[in-house]
Enzyme design. Structure first.
Site, PDB file in Angstrom:
ATOM      1  N   HIS A  33       7.198   7.099  -8.200  1.00  0.00           N
ATOM      2  CA  HIS A  33       6.424   6.244  -9.124  1.00  0.00           C
ATOM      3  C   HIS A  33       5.078   7.104  -9.248  1.00  0.00           C
ATOM      4  CE1 HIS A  33       4.008   4.465  -5.810  1.00  0.00           C
ATOM      5  NE2 HIS A  33       4.981   4.076  -5.420  1.00  0.00           N
ATOM      6  N   HIS A  36       3.086   8.546  -6.333  1.00  0.00           N
ATOM      7  CA  HIS A  36       3.659   9.589  -5.712  1.00  0.00           C
ATOM      8  C   HIS A  36       3.157  10.665  -6.168  1.00  0.00           C
ATOM      9  CE1 HIS A  36       6.845   6.402  -4.156  1.00  0.00           C
ATOM     10  NE2 HIS A  36       6.416   7.149  -2.978  1.00  0.00           N
ATOM     11  N   GLN A  60      12.251   2.018  10.384  1.00  0.00           N
ATOM     12  CA  GLN A  60      11.075   1.026  10.014  1.00  0.00           C
ATOM     13  C   GLN A  60      11.340   0.119   9.355  1.00  0.00           C
ATOM     14  OE1 GLN A  60       9.550   4.919   7.467  1.00  0.00           O
ATOM     15  NE2 GLN A  60       8.642   3.141   6.418  1.00  0.00           N
ATOM     16  N   LYS A 148      -2.963   3.297   0.019  1.00  0.00           N
ATOM     17  CA  LYS A 148      -2.235   1.872  -0.034  1.00  0.00           C
ATOM     18  C   LYS A 148      -1.856   1.540   1.177  1.00  0.00           C
ATOM     19  CE  LYS A 148       0.978  -0.719  -2.274  1.00  0.00           C
ATOM     20  NZ  LYS A 148       2.094  -0.814  -1.300  1.00  0.00           N
ATOM     21  N   VAL A 179      -3.440   4.497  -6.247  1.00  0.00           N
ATOM     22  CA  VAL A 179      -3.226   4.522  -7.520  1.00  0.00           C
ATOM     23  C   VAL A 179      -2.768   3.132  -8.397  1.00  0.00           C
ATOM     24  CG1 VAL A 179      -2.099   5.647  -9.694  1.00  0.00           C
ATOM     25  CG2 VAL A 179      -2.505   6.914  -7.598  1.00  0.00           C
ATOM     26  N   SER A 188       3.718   0.565  -6.388  1.00  0.00           N
ATOM     27  CA  SER A 188       4.631   0.381  -5.442  1.00  0.00           C
ATOM     28  C   SER A 188       5.958   0.343  -5.808  1.00  0.00           C
ATOM     29  CB  SER A 188       4.154  -0.896  -4.542  1.00  0.00           C
ATOM     30  OG  SER A 188       5.375  -1.198  -3.721  1.00  0.00           O
TER      31      SER A 188
HETATM   32  O1  PAF Z   1       5.202   5.711   3.220  1.00  0.00           O
HETATM   33  C1  PAF Z   1       6.448   6.190   3.219  1.00  0.00           C
HETATM   34  O2  PAF Z   1       7.031   6.155   2.283  1.00  0.00           O
HETATM   35  C2  PAF Z   1       6.984   6.026   4.592  1.00  0.00           C
HETATM   36  O3  PAF Z   1       6.524   4.913   5.445  1.00  0.00           O
HETATM   37  C3  PAF Z   1       7.083   7.313   5.233  1.00  0.00           C
HETATM   38  C4  PAF Z   1       5.547   7.831   5.608  1.00  0.00           C
HETATM   39  C5  PAF Z   1       7.591   8.476   4.372  1.00  0.00           C
HETATM   40  C6  PAF Z   1       7.611   7.437   6.724  1.00  0.00           C
HETATM   41  O4  PAF Z   1       8.983   7.092   6.386  1.00  0.00           O
END
Ligand code: PAF
Length: 287
Positions: A33, A36, A60, A148, A179, A188
């Site tokens: 988005h 990024h 994660q 963020k 942003v 997000s």
């Molecule tokens: O912020 C993210 O998009 C993710 O946590 C990252 C840093 C790419 C790690 O997977």
């Protein structure tokens, strides 16, 4: 823009790129988005060659989180990266990042433990491990992250310092201010999950955080200010508040009185089933 999906190809492409100048790296999980795109634009201020990665990192995500539902849109993302002048996209598969027998995890104590670390056990181990791998793979001169995810940035900087990383050095891990949409909601990928009613209610987060910061900076007692912030969110239609906390900006130790040093107000709250996070600077009394 070249897209590579396997490590030997990445190494070759990175070596070639590096011969023409330094590299700034923007790791992402895709579903790009405007937030990024801002990171990509900022990256070019630091180095002529920008490398991005797209990898939806399973380690994660918790067992009840949205790994399968996480948006995957490689072709659309590739077009956006091209448009921002990205030289190289690293888009590995899960089997490239975590081959059979993978057994290592990086755990950053302290800064990982509270806030999102408490409500998402194991999340920051997954982030630290994958980011360390991505750094070792791309070996960038600079790495660019959004503020963020303030706690994520603090965890990654701590890891880089503690492990004496040099590519990038901890001082070259750059945080870029959040942003925001016109009504102040932090951009997000998860905002796409909100219904129109939820999206309208989500704007309260920004308003309520600013109000709380005014009170804290005026020297008010922190606990009732944070309680008012939570109440405002619940009244606006948020389903629950994971945390609304004042913390030291670097160590993320929680603070219960107006801060002497720069601090951060951090909030995570659910609207429907979507979990939104945000954080903002709070001036220290010694500023
Ligand atoms: O912020 C993210 O998009 C993710 O946590 C990252 C840093 C790419 C790690 O997977």
């Amino acid at each position: 823009m070249q897209t590579v999906k396997h490590l030997p190809d990445l190494r070759e492409a990175v070596d070639e790129l590096r011969s023409s100048g330094p590299i700034a790296f923007v790791p992402t999980m895709g579903a790009l988005h405007d937030g990024h795109l801002t990171l990509l634009r900022e990256a070019r201020e630091f180095a002529p060659n920008v490398v991005a990665s797209i990898f939806v990192n399973p380690t994660q995500f918790g067992p009840n989180e949205d790994l399968d539902a996480y948006p995957r849109q490689l072709a659309e993302d590739q077009a956006k990266l091209e448009g921002e002048g990205v030289a190289l996209l690293w888009a590995p598969g899960v089997e490239d990042m975590y081959p059979d027998g993978f057994a290592t995890s990086i755990s950053v104590a302290g800064v990982s433990e509270g806030l999102c670390g408490a409500s998402r056990p194991g999340h920051f181990d997954g982030v630290a491990t994958v980011v360390c791998k991505l750094f070792n793979q791309v070996r960038p001169d600079f790495a660019i992250f959004g503020e963020k995810d303030w706690q994520q940035l603090a965890v990654i900087r701590r890891m880089a310092r503690d492990l004496d990383l040099t590519q990038p050095h901890a001082d070259r891990i750059i945080g870029i201010p959040t942003v925001r949409e016109a009504d102040g909601l932090a951009m997000s990928s998860r905002n796409a999950y909100l219904s129109p009613e939820q999206r309208a209610a989500a704007a309260t987060l920004n308003v309520a955080m600013h109000k709380a910061i005014e009170g804290i900076e005026a020297g008010g007692t922190v606990a009732p200010i944070l309680a008012d912030l939570e109440a405002a969110l619940l009244q606006a239609g948020f389903a629950s508040v994971d945390y609304a906390s004042l913390a030291d900006a670097e160590s993320l130790e929680l603070l219960d009185e107006a801060p002497k040093r720069p601090a951060r107000l951090l909030v995570a709250a659910r609207i429907g089933t979507t979990r939104l996070i945000d954080n903002m600077h709070v001036e220290g009394r010694d500023a």
